[in-house]
Design a protein around this motif. Sequence first.
Motif, PDB file in Angstrom:
ATOM      1  N   UNK A 181      -1.160   4.335  30.108  1.00  0.00           N
ATOM      2  CA  UNK A 181      -2.145   4.849  29.144  1.00  0.00           C
ATOM      3  C   UNK A 181      -1.773   4.470  27.717  1.00  0.00           C
ATOM      4  N   UNK A 182      -0.461   4.437  27.415  1.00  0.00           N
ATOM      5  CA  UNK A 182      -0.057   4.053  26.064  1.00  0.00           C
ATOM      6  C   UNK A 182      -0.403   2.587  25.803  1.00  0.00           C
ATOM      7  N   UNK A 183      -0.184   1.729  26.817  1.00  0.00           N
ATOM      8  CA  UNK A 183      -0.555   0.310  26.655  1.00  0.00           C
ATOM      9  C   UNK A 183      -2.067   0.179  26.480  1.00  0.00           C
ATOM     10  N   UNK A 184      -2.835   0.970  27.249  1.00  0.00           N
ATOM     11  CA  UNK A 184      -4.288   0.912  27.121  1.00  0.00           C
ATOM     12  C   UNK A 184      -4.716   1.431  25.752  1.00  0.00           C
ATOM     13  N   UNK A 185      -4.015   2.462  25.266  1.00  0.00           N
ATOM     14  CA  UNK A 185      -4.293   2.964  23.909  1.00  0.00           C
ATOM     15  C   UNK A 185      -4.165   1.842  22.891  1.00  0.00           C
ATOM     16  N   UNK A 186      -3.042   1.090  22.997  1.00  0.00           N
ATOM     17  CA  UNK A 186      -2.827  -0.002  22.036  1.00  0.00           C
ATOM     18  C   UNK A 186      -3.919  -1.057  22.164  1.00  0.00           C
ATOM     19  N   UNK A 187      -4.324  -1.367  23.409  1.00  0.00           N
ATOM     20  CA  UNK A 187      -5.329  -2.415  23.616  1.00  0.00           C
ATOM     21  C   UNK A 187      -6.698  -1.946  23.134  1.00  0.00           C
ATOM     22  N   UNK A 188      -7.069  -0.732  23.495  1.00  0.00           N
ATOM     23  CA  UNK A 188      -8.413  -0.241  23.167  1.00  0.00           C
ATOM     24  C   UNK A 188      -8.588  -0.022  21.675  1.00  0.00           C
ATOM     25  N   UNK A 189      -7.495   0.322  20.998  1.00  0.00           N
ATOM     26  CA  UNK A 189      -7.613   0.591  19.575  1.00  0.00           C
ATOM     27  C   UNK A 189      -7.234  -0.613  18.727  1.00  0.00           C
ATOM     28  N   UNK A 190      -7.082  -1.767  19.385  1.00  0.00           N
ATOM     29  CA  UNK A 190      -6.806  -3.002  18.666  1.00  0.00           C
ATOM     30  C   UNK A 190      -5.557  -2.891  17.810  1.00  0.00           C
ATOM     31  N   UNK A 191      -4.481  -2.360  18.380  1.00  0.00           N
ATOM     32  CA  UNK A 191      -3.236  -2.273  17.632  1.00  0.00           C
ATOM     33  C   UNK A 191      -2.315  -3.409  18.083  1.00  0.00           C
ATOM     34  N   UNK A 192      -1.271  -3.671  17.271  1.00  0.00           N
ATOM     35  CA  UNK A 192      -0.207  -4.592  17.675  1.00  0.00           C
ATOM     36  C   UNK A 192       0.390  -4.028  18.963  1.00  0.00           C
ATOM     37  N   UNK A 193       0.719  -4.808  19.981  1.00  0.00           N
ATOM     38  CA  UNK A 193       0.767  -6.264  20.073  1.00  0.00           C
ATOM     39  C   UNK A 193      -0.532  -6.928  20.571  1.00  0.00           C
ATOM     40  N   UNK A 194      -1.603  -6.160  20.747  1.00  0.00           N
ATOM     41  CA  UNK A 194      -2.827  -6.775  21.259  1.00  0.00           C
ATOM     42  C   UNK A 194      -3.640  -7.426  20.143  1.00  0.00           C
ATOM     43  N   UNK A 195      -3.669  -6.759  19.003  1.00  0.00           N
ATOM     44  CA  UNK A 195      -4.478  -7.234  17.900  1.00  0.00           C
ATOM     45  C   UNK A 195      -3.822  -6.693  16.638  1.00  0.00           C
ATOM     46  N   UNK A 196      -3.951  -7.400  15.549  1.00  0.00           N
ATOM     47  CA  UNK A 196      -3.360  -6.906  14.310  1.00  0.00           C
ATOM     48  C   UNK A 196      -4.472  -6.381  13.404  1.00  0.00           C
ATOM     49  N   UNK A 197      -4.527  -5.065  13.185  1.00  0.00           N
ATOM     50  CA  UNK A 197      -5.635  -4.519  12.403  1.00  0.00           C
ATOM     51  C   UNK A 197      -5.569  -4.890  10.925  1.00  0.00           C
ATOM     52  N   UNK A 198      -4.413  -5.367  10.445  1.00  0.00           N
ATOM     53  CA  UNK A 198      -4.307  -5.661   9.026  1.00  0.00           C
ATOM     54  C   UNK A 198      -4.368  -7.151   8.730  1.00  0.00           C
ATOM     55  N   UNK A 199      -4.623  -7.953   9.731  1.00  0.00           N
ATOM     56  CA  UNK A 199      -4.607  -9.392   9.503  1.00  0.00           C
ATOM     57  C   UNK A 199      -5.759  -9.809   8.586  1.00  0.00           C
ATOM     58  N   UNK A 200      -5.544 -10.873   7.830  1.00  0.00           N
ATOM     59  CA  UNK A 200      -6.603 -11.342   6.944  1.00  0.00           C
ATOM     60  C   UNK A 200      -7.056 -12.736   7.323  1.00  0.00           C
ATOM     61  N   UNK A 201      -6.628 -13.185   8.503  1.00  0.00           N
ATOM     62  CA  UNK A 201      -7.005 -14.519   8.941  1.00  0.00           C
ATOM     63  C   UNK A 201      -8.027 -14.371  10.064  1.00  0.00           C
ATOM     64  N   UNK A 202      -9.246 -14.827   9.807  1.00  0.00           N
ATOM     65  CA  UNK A 202     -10.312 -14.564  10.769  1.00  0.00           C
ATOM     66  C   UNK A 202      -9.995 -15.111  12.150  1.00  0.00           C
ATOM     67  N   UNK A 203      -9.234 -16.233  12.191  1.00  0.00           N
ATOM     68  CA  UNK A 203      -8.972 -16.863  13.480  1.00  0.00           C
ATOM     69  C   UNK A 203      -8.153 -15.983  14.403  1.00  0.00           C
ATOM     70  N   UNK A 204      -7.341 -15.075  13.812  1.00  0.00           N
ATOM     71  CA  UNK A 204      -6.482 -14.254  14.651  1.00  0.00           C
ATOM     72  C   UNK A 204      -7.040 -12.856  14.850  1.00  0.00           C
ATOM     73  N   UNK A 205      -8.144 -12.537  14.177  1.00  0.00           N
ATOM     74  CA  UNK A 205      -8.678 -11.183  14.292  1.00  0.00           C
ATOM     75  C   UNK A 205      -9.432 -11.026  15.603  1.00  0.00           C
ATOM     76  N   UNK A 206      -9.494  -9.803  16.091  1.00  0.00           N
ATOM     77  CA  UNK A 206     -10.361  -9.525  17.226  1.00  0.00           C
ATOM     78  C   UNK A 206     -11.378  -8.466  16.818  1.00  0.00           C
TER      79      UNK A 206
END
Lengths: 302, 214
Positions: A181-206
Amino acid sequence: MTARALSVVLPLLMAPLAFAVIHRVKARFAGRQGKPLMQIYRDIRKCLGKGATLSRTTTWLFRAGPTINLAATLAALSFVPLGGLPAAVSFPGDIFVFAYLLAMGRFFTIMAALDTGSSFEGMGASREAVYSCLAEPMLFLALLALARHSGDLSLSGMLAAVSAGSWLTGAPVLALVTVALFLILLAENCRVPFDDPTTHLELTMIHEVMVLDHGGPDFAFIEYAQTLKLWIFAAVATSLLLPAASGSLVWDALWGLAGVFAAAAAVGVTESVMARLRLTRVPPLLAAAGAFAALALILVGG
Amino acid sequence: MDMISLAHAAVVPVILANLALLASSRLVTCIRLVALQGAVISVTPLIFESGPLTVHTAVLCAVALGLKGVVFPQLLHRTLRRVVVRHEIEPYLGYPLSILLGILGLLASLWLAGRLGVPAASYRSFAAAFATILTGLLLIVTRKKAFTQVMGYLAAENGIFLLTAVLAPGGPLFIELAILLDVFVAVFVMGIAIHHINRQFDCIDTDRFCSLKD
């Protein structure tokens, strides 16, 4: 009655604060002071006071996306108990309504992103769709393992069935489900390591790239829905880890809040100690979450 | 904790180590995983023994723990240092497919345990043991380097050890110790063999054996 109301009102008021805790933990790790804890409330209020600029290529879908997403997240929130407090709404089989309300919110976010006609947002939408396709069966596997463990098909019931005693007899199952559930939390909420919410590069954003074109009240809705979603998953994961049954309303509420804020701090620590994974490495990590949940299901079954 | 939940607690790391072994792409990680799995498995006779602790079981666990947890990884690390190879595993079969096969192996083991009528208390441990043997065989078959084949052999041996602990608790001590000694010698000899293969052919790809001519 009060307890049921509290399990909805507390998240409504304090979900952004839990989000701010993540920022604060990350800032402390980086040796910074961090922005004030109340800043996120001010941001949301500022966005609500602004007008929205709409592109001429967009249709009503673009306006509807954030609103439906917020409404769906709020509806899903009403199924989630907080610590020892029961959920506002609960009936057998509500895990399916719960999961698909969240899926509906995401679907409309994706539709709104596609509606802008921007290739960047389309790319984000495609990635979000792929990852949510992978995360959804894992969530169901984890919930199924819990349902088998407790013999109850409602989210409230299966979480209430977990007590300190059940950690003595079924620790492996509960530990596996908590990790999943913790891994799913990270994935569903777009947190590191699945997605970086603070990134400023569109190519890496989800997720962030999907909401680039939203502004004003729409963006406030998106931000608020995001904090609520984090709260939902944190509350579910921590009520497994920190089962509460003191019987006293105040203590149960405080225990539940402590759990959610501890989960937020854990997310902050996770984000500080590891980097975002390469996009191709994300599905194996989600598969690992699925393996944890499936193993729990095997151990609990039969 | 009662016996069944203890057995569960032991089974979980064993199965997770199986899946991680199939997924890991580095030799060093593989060595550590096999050592960890071996360490967990070497204390399982304590769980499955009915009645009070006997000297027999204590000796067996201590020897197994020492060999599987300390000596084997040391030997393997030394071999790895001497044989200068790329520290990546080169699989014939991709990692996702390997993991899928590993999960299928686990399901097959569960099915087999059901068919054989294994008692409920040791049902999952039996399945985990059998799945570990299958994982070991899969590693031997689907990986290119001679080194990974040693890993597969060790994983299979871990599975057999767990299987004996589950099915025949309190079996003859000297047989089990003799098997452990055999495995020890085997790892030793395989280390030397890998070293020689490497010196002779400058690589430890078992692929190339096919093109040997006299």
